[in-house]
Design a protein around this motif. Sequence first.
Motif, PDB file in Angstrom:
ATOM      1  N   VAL A  65       0.801  -1.233   0.000  1.00 53.48           N
ATOM      2  CA  VAL A  65       0.000   0.000   0.000  1.00 53.48           C
ATOM      3  C   VAL A  65       0.828   1.275   0.000  1.00 53.48           C
ATOM      4  O   VAL A  65       0.282   2.372   0.027  1.00 53.48           O
ATOM      5  CB  VAL A  65      -0.961   0.018   1.214  1.00 53.48           C
ATOM      6  CG1 VAL A  65      -1.895  -1.165   1.172  1.00 53.48           C
ATOM      7  CG2 VAL A  65      -0.186   0.044   2.529  1.00 53.48           C
ATOM      8  N   GLN A  68       0.469   4.676   2.345  1.00 52.03           N
ATOM      9  CA  GLN A  68      -0.779   4.527   3.113  1.00 52.03           C
ATOM     10  C   GLN A  68      -0.684   3.462   4.205  1.00 52.03           C
ATOM     11  O   GLN A  68      -1.687   3.063   4.790  1.00 52.03           O
ATOM     12  CB  GLN A  68      -1.930   4.189   2.177  1.00 52.03           C
ATOM     13  CG  GLN A  68      -2.796   5.373   1.780  1.00 52.03           C
ATOM     14  CD  GLN A  68      -2.002   6.483   1.110  1.00 52.03           C
ATOM     15  OE1 GLN A  68      -1.225   6.236   0.197  1.00 52.03           O
ATOM     16  NE2 GLN A  68      -2.204   7.707   1.569  1.00 52.03           N
ATOM     17  N   VAL A  72      -3.630   1.697   6.778  1.00 52.03           N
ATOM     18  CA  VAL A  72      -3.980   0.282   6.858  1.00 52.03           C
ATOM     19  C   VAL A  72      -3.911  -0.203   8.300  1.00 52.03           C
ATOM     20  O   VAL A  72      -4.726  -1.034   8.730  1.00 52.03           O
ATOM     21  CB  VAL A  72      -3.060  -0.549   5.940  1.00 52.03           C
ATOM     22  CG1 VAL A  72      -3.229  -2.037   6.203  1.00 52.03           C
ATOM     23  CG2 VAL A  72      -3.368  -0.250   4.484  1.00 52.03           C
ATOM     24  N   ILE A 231      -5.270   4.421  -1.315  1.00 60.31           N
ATOM     25  CA  ILE A 231      -4.644   3.181  -1.793  1.00 60.31           C
ATOM     26  C   ILE A 231      -5.091   2.915  -3.230  1.00 60.31           C
ATOM     27  O   ILE A 231      -6.261   3.091  -3.577  1.00 60.31           O
ATOM     28  CB  ILE A 231      -5.007   2.006  -0.870  1.00 60.31           C
ATOM     29  CG1 ILE A 231      -4.473   2.293   0.543  1.00 60.31           C
ATOM     30  CG2 ILE A 231      -4.432   0.696  -1.397  1.00 60.31           C
ATOM     31  CD1 ILE A 231      -4.920   1.291   1.579  1.00 60.31           C
ATOM     32  N   PHE A 237      -5.572  -2.982  -0.953  1.00 62.30           N
ATOM     33  CA  PHE A 237      -6.106  -2.651   0.371  1.00 62.30           C
ATOM     34  C   PHE A 237      -6.385  -3.909   1.188  1.00 62.30           C
ATOM     35  O   PHE A 237      -6.014  -4.004   2.362  1.00 62.30           O
ATOM     36  CB  PHE A 237      -7.385  -1.829   0.213  1.00 62.30           C
ATOM     37  CG  PHE A 237      -8.098  -1.569   1.515  1.00 62.30           C
ATOM     38  CD1 PHE A 237      -7.595  -0.654   2.431  1.00 62.30           C
ATOM     39  CD2 PHE A 237      -9.265  -2.250   1.835  1.00 62.30           C
ATOM     40  CE1 PHE A 237      -8.237  -0.417   3.635  1.00 62.30           C
ATOM     41  CE2 PHE A 237      -9.923  -2.030   3.030  1.00 62.30           C
ATOM     42  CZ  PHE A 237      -9.404  -1.102   3.934  1.00 62.30           C
TER      43      PHE A 237
END
Length: 523
Positions: A65, A68, A72, A231, A237
Amino acid sequence: MTQVEAQPMAGDTVRGVAGTGDHDIKTKGLSGNSVGLLGSAVIGISTVAPVYCLTSTLGTTAGEVGLQMPAVFLAGFLPMLLVAFAYRELNKVMPDCGTSFTWTVKAFGPKIGWMCGWGLLIATIIVLSNLAGVATTYFWLLAGHLTGSEQIAALDDNKFAHIGTVLVLVALATLVSYRGMTATKTIQYALVGLQMVVLVVFAVMAFQKAGTGAFPSGVDFSLSWLNPFGIDSFAAFTAGLSLSIFMYWGWDTCLTANEETVGSAKTPGRAAMISMVVLIGSYLVVGIAAQMAVGSGAEGLGLANEETSDNVFAALAEPVMGSWLLAGALFVAVLASAAASLQTTFIPVARTVLSMATYEAMPASLAKVHPKHKVPGKATVIAGVGTGVFYTVMTLVSENVLTDTIYALGLMICFYYSLTAFACVWYFRKDFGASVKDTLYKGVLPLLGGLMLAGVFGKTLYDTLDPAYGSGSSLMGVGSVFVIGVGLLLLGAVLMLIMQRRSPAFFRGEVLTKETPALVVAD
């Protein structure tokens, strides 16, 4: 609510909550009032093993990802927090060390409950073997670091030296667990304290390196890192989310030790919440600090570099910590994290087996509690032997099989956590509408958590059909992770059918029923 104050002996029956039924619930002979709120929270944190989780998943999550990664971590925390409410509410009315097994039997019946217990057991065995492997790797890394010998560090690559060290560590962890909850708690205070101190030092030094621009791959912090919608794809994701969920697994050990905890109806739930808060705080701070210092790219020290992503702290120890001594402290912290979790992870597997055997869902011999140490001795030893055999066989057969077994762990976790959440909703369905609090904590929040984890289970199951998932191995064109995950669940179903022939009373619903009253021990 009527409460029972007693320290009954194993095999006794204790009348439960008045007005809930005519059946009695069997006690198990565990050592009551051995762990307080702090000790319970420490055991929960230790089982999760935050330092071990970070070193093994920071890189792979960043690879999925990118920047990000913190988002997560937050996304994985949400369903775990929602499921934690289910555990807390169920534990209030039935603080039984069987946790998910006991609760799902009472909600959905013997067969679903047995499979839920199986999911917990097999997930724990997989984690135990993986923890032993990581602890062994860092043992030899630390030995090589302290002696300055690459030959000693390279002993981890010798399959027989590696397996031998794993077996020794598993034996030691089994011995400590066999000695009882008091021995477990004392050791955990030191090991968890060491982990958290070193994590704080690492984060502070990583922030310092980021501030001075010590590494060309470093990046400036942005609030967009906390946005999961940034993402690139839903597949990325869910892959990152599966890794994130693994990073929180183990907090429910607080609940499996409920019969040994002071204030067993309330303290374990509170400890679980404390554990969750400590974990999310640690993951966010360390993840952001590491990302700012070296970035999430695949070049150089970037977290997603395939050469180092599966063991980030091994690569970042000296560059970030800046000295031989502090780098060694980080190695010690990872070793301590894996070793501590290895020892505490025996708690859920042994006590779940104890509960299942007590209610005749497993052979009666496994229901024996050591008269002196007050632990499920035989179940603990069998868990240790099973872990050693499992790791040895998987390592000798194929490193790819061992890797894919670990990937299949996420399926097991989502399977039994989601069932537990749904059990809470169904068990308390008659309480909905009594108050906003009951409706929220017993219904809405657990339902959302269960649906989220069930969704991750379904999507991950679909994705694992692809041979490219995991190590890239396949069987007749089907991904090995799928084969292992589904195969383990089918193995549980076969064992359940065998037990059904040996113990028909349990599967007819005559031993542990929906009407069996909860044993509530007064605070």
